[in-house]
Write a protein that holds these residues in place. Structure first.
Motif, PDB file in Angstrom:
ATOM      1  N   LYS A 179      43.828  40.887  27.195  1.00 33.79           N
ATOM      2  CA  LYS A 179      42.738  41.716  27.730  1.00 33.79           C
ATOM      3  C   LYS A 179      41.453  40.900  27.800  1.00 33.79           C
ATOM      4  N   GLY A 180      40.644  41.206  28.817  1.00 39.88           N
ATOM      5  CA  GLY A 180      39.340  40.556  28.919  1.00 39.88           C
ATOM      6  C   GLY A 180      39.418  39.272  29.731  1.00 39.88           C
ATOM      7  N   HIS A 181      38.276  38.874  30.289  1.00 41.60           N
ATOM      8  CA  HIS A 181      38.253  37.756  31.230  1.00 41.60           C
ATOM      9  C   HIS A 181      38.712  36.447  30.600  1.00 41.60           C
ATOM     10  N   LEU A 211      39.946  33.630  39.617  1.00 40.15           N
ATOM     11  CA  LEU A 211      39.676  35.013  39.239  1.00 40.15           C
ATOM     12  C   LEU A 211      38.243  35.157  38.740  1.00 40.15           C
ATOM     13  N   ALA A 212      37.657  36.337  38.971  1.00 40.17           N
ATOM     14  CA  ALA A 212      36.245  36.514  38.651  1.00 40.17           C
ATOM     15  C   ALA A 212      36.030  37.306  37.369  1.00 40.17           C
ATOM     16  N   ASP A 213      36.515  38.520  37.338  1.00 42.22           N
ATOM     17  CA  ASP A 213      36.181  39.400  36.228  1.00 42.22           C
ATOM     18  C   ASP A 213      37.468  40.072  35.778  1.00 42.22           C
ATOM     19  N   VAL A 214      38.262  39.343  35.021  1.00 39.59           N
ATOM     20  CA  VAL A 214      39.608  39.787  34.656  1.00 39.59           C
ATOM     21  C   VAL A 214      39.550  40.896  33.608  1.00 39.59           C
ATOM     22  N   ILE A 215      40.321  41.950  33.847  1.00 41.23           N
ATOM     23  CA  ILE A 215      40.453  43.032  32.867  1.00 41.23           C
ATOM     24  C   ILE A 215      41.682  42.762  31.998  1.00 41.23           C
ATOM     25  N   ILE A 217      47.907  40.739  37.246  1.00 41.42           N
ATOM     26  CA  ILE A 217      46.521  40.429  36.940  1.00 41.42           C
ATOM     27  C   ILE A 217      45.684  41.593  37.452  1.00 41.42           C
ATOM     28  N   ASN A 218      44.869  42.164  36.592  1.00 42.50           N
ATOM     29  CA  ASN A 218      43.919  43.183  37.031  1.00 42.50           C
ATOM     30  C   ASN A 218      42.521  42.619  36.884  1.00 42.50           C
ATOM     31  N   GLN A 219      41.722  42.746  37.937  1.00 42.28           N
ATOM     32  CA  GLN A 219      40.333  42.308  37.842  1.00 42.28           C
ATOM     33  C   GLN A 219      39.427  43.431  38.348  1.00 42.28           C
ATOM     34  N   ARG A 220      38.154  43.386  37.926  1.00 43.32           N
ATOM     35  CA  ARG A 220      37.230  44.474  38.239  1.00 43.32           C
ATOM     36  C   ARG A 220      37.002  44.679  39.725  1.00 43.32           C
ATOM     37  N   LYS A 221      36.912  43.563  40.482  1.00 46.52           N
ATOM     38  CA  LYS A 221      36.697  43.738  41.920  1.00 46.52           C
ATOM     39  C   LYS A 221      37.461  42.676  42.684  1.00 46.52           C
ATOM     40  N   LYS A 222      37.640  42.970  43.967  1.00 48.57           N
ATOM     41  CA  LYS A 222      38.300  42.025  44.864  1.00 48.57           C
ATOM     42  C   LYS A 222      37.501  40.717  44.894  1.00 48.57           C
ATOM     43  N   VAL A 223      38.197  39.583  44.933  1.00 50.56           N
ATOM     44  CA  VAL A 223      37.532  38.286  44.991  1.00 50.56           C
ATOM     45  C   VAL A 223      37.923  37.585  46.287  1.00 50.56           C
ATOM     46  N   GLU A 224      36.932  37.032  46.981  1.00 47.48           N
ATOM     47  CA  GLU A 224      37.224  36.166  48.119  1.00 47.48           C
ATOM     48  C   GLU A 224      36.831  34.759  47.742  1.00 47.48           C
ATOM     49  N   TYR A 248      41.726  38.064  46.927  1.00 47.69           N
ATOM     50  CA  TYR A 248      42.545  38.493  45.784  1.00 47.69           C
ATOM     51  C   TYR A 248      42.154  39.923  45.450  1.00 47.69           C
ATOM     52  N   ASP A 249      43.108  40.835  45.522  1.00 49.03           N
ATOM     53  CA  ASP A 249      42.856  42.245  45.280  1.00 49.03           C
ATOM     54  C   ASP A 249      42.570  42.528  43.802  1.00 49.03           C
TER      55      ASP A 249
END
Length: 136
Positions: free
Chosen positions: A11-13, A36-40, A53-60, A72-73
């Motif tokens: 858990k966590g970035h 990845l930007a803001d990994v949950i 991988i779950n992240q807070r927002k989509k990353v381009e 990346y969704d």
């Protein structure tokens, strides 16, 4: 979900990113493949190779060496094996005005320095592996 039984989950970035990168390394994939930007959360089931991988927002991300824009969704999933990721979901690479989903990523084995991205439409794009190295 049955897919996720027996998973190691971080858990966590910081922890999640560390795990994602160590999986890429272990399976012989370029370390910059998942910017990845803001990994949950990151999870991996060793028995099946299933990873999410779950992240807070989509990353381009722009891979500069190959002028390729990749999106990346908030959820990216796939099955990781030696030198490949199969049944990939949540990753799209920009082609002109379209964003076709990338379904499989394969690194040549034995190594030729090439990496291949396959879309569901059967289109394969090939690039130099170093374009996806860490920090690109």
């Amino acid at each position: 979900m049955a897919d996720r039984e027996g998973a190691v989950v971080k858990k966590g970035h910081e922890e999640g990113l560390k795990m994602a990168v160590s999986l890429l390394e272990e399976f012989g994939l370029p370390l910059g493949l998942l910017p990845l930007a803001d990994v949950i959360e990151v999870g991996f089931v060793r028995a099946t190779g299933y990873m999410w991988i779950n992240q807070r927002k989509k990353v381009e991300h722009q891979f500069k060496l190959v002028s390729k824009q990749v999106s990346y969704d908030v959820e990216v999933t796939g099955y990781v094996q030696a030198k490949r990721i199969k049944k990939l979901k949540g990753v799209k690479a920009k082609e002109l005005m379209l964003w076709p989903p990338v379904n499989e990523i394969i690194v040549d084995d034995p190594p030729t320095g090439k990496i291949h991205f396959k879309s569901l439409a059967g289109v394969t794009k090939t690039f130099p592996v170093e374009a996806f190295a860490a920090g690109q």
